[in-house]
Write a protein that holds these residues in place. Sequence first.
Motif, PDB file in Angstrom:
ATOM      1  N   ARG A  17       0.837  -1.203   0.000  1.00 28.21           N
ATOM      2  CA  ARG A  17       0.000   0.000   0.000  1.00 28.21           C
ATOM      3  C   ARG A  17       0.874   1.257   0.000  1.00 28.21           C
ATOM      4  O   ARG A  17       1.932   1.297   0.606  1.00 28.21           O
ATOM      5  CB  ARG A  17      -0.908   0.022   1.214  1.00 28.21           C
ATOM      6  N   GLY A  20      -7.798  10.417   4.318  1.00 27.79           N
ATOM      7  CA  GLY A  20      -6.839  10.192   3.248  1.00 27.79           C
ATOM      8  C   GLY A  20      -7.127   8.872   2.547  1.00 27.79           C
ATOM      9  O   GLY A  20      -8.086   8.173   2.874  1.00 27.79           O
ATOM     10  N   CYS A  38      -7.790   5.960   4.968  1.00 27.18           N
ATOM     11  CA  CYS A  38      -6.777   5.925   6.027  1.00 27.18           C
ATOM     12  C   CYS A  38      -6.760   7.261   6.757  1.00 27.18           C
ATOM     13  O   CYS A  38      -7.309   8.247   6.259  1.00 27.18           O
ATOM     14  CB  CYS A  38      -5.399   5.609   5.446  1.00 27.18           C
ATOM     15  N   SER A  39      -6.151   7.281   7.916  1.00 26.04           N
ATOM     16  CA  SER A  39      -6.048   8.497   8.733  1.00 26.04           C
ATOM     17  C   SER A  39      -7.400   9.168   8.885  1.00 26.04           C
ATOM     18  O   SER A  39      -7.542  10.366   8.683  1.00 26.04           O
ATOM     19  CB  SER A  39      -5.038   9.480   8.127  1.00 26.04           C
ATOM     20  N   GLN A  93      -5.119   5.283   0.766  1.00 32.51           N
ATOM     21  CA  GLN A  93      -3.977   4.440   0.438  1.00 32.51           C
ATOM     22  C   GLN A  93      -4.349   3.625  -0.788  1.00 32.51           C
ATOM     23  O   GLN A  93      -5.487   3.195  -0.929  1.00 32.51           O
ATOM     24  CB  GLN A  93      -3.649   3.472   1.571  1.00 32.51           C
ATOM     25  N   LYS A 105       1.764   5.278   0.854  1.00 34.94           N
ATOM     26  CA  LYS A 105       1.652   6.108   2.047  1.00 34.94           C
ATOM     27  C   LYS A 105       0.292   6.808   1.997  1.00 34.94           C
ATOM     28  O   LYS A 105      -0.197   7.145   0.923  1.00 34.94           O
ATOM     29  CB  LYS A 105       2.779   7.131   2.045  1.00 34.94           C
ATOM     30  N   CYS A 106      -0.298   7.035   3.145  1.00 36.07           N
ATOM     31  CA  CYS A 106      -1.585   7.726   3.194  1.00 36.07           C
ATOM     32  C   CYS A 106      -1.426   9.143   2.649  1.00 36.07           C
ATOM     33  O   CYS A 106      -0.422   9.809   2.906  1.00 36.07           O
ATOM     34  CB  CYS A 106      -2.099   7.766   4.627  1.00 36.07           C
ATOM     35  N   THR A 107      -2.418   9.604   1.904  1.00 32.83           N
ATOM     36  CA  THR A 107      -2.343  10.933   1.302  1.00 32.83           C
ATOM     37  C   THR A 107      -2.459  12.053   2.335  1.00 32.83           C
ATOM     38  O   THR A 107      -2.103  13.192   2.044  1.00 32.83           O
ATOM     39  CB  THR A 107      -3.436  11.123   0.233  1.00 32.83           C
TER      40      THR A 107
END
Length: 89
Positions: free
Chosen positions: A13, A23, A51-52, A25, A15-17
Amino acid sequence: CSVESLMFQWSGRSKCTNDCGSGVQVKTRSVLVKPKTGGNGCDNVEEERACSIGSCDSNCKLVPRSAWSPCPMACNGGEKTRSKKVKAS
């Protein structure tokens, strides 16, 4: 004789945006063998997930303030300091 499509394994995956808030992935894979003569293909070459998704606000716990430092100069000025550090977030 039909040939089914064959796919590479999924990549890791991305990195989270975003670091916090909301965000995305992404992971991807490539076609290794394309389908032929009526074979089934795979349309899914990219997959996303949220994500996040948590808030950026942090409930920090602080340690008590330190004692004042001694004055570094006996006369003509000087500065006392004290600090307060984060114990946990």
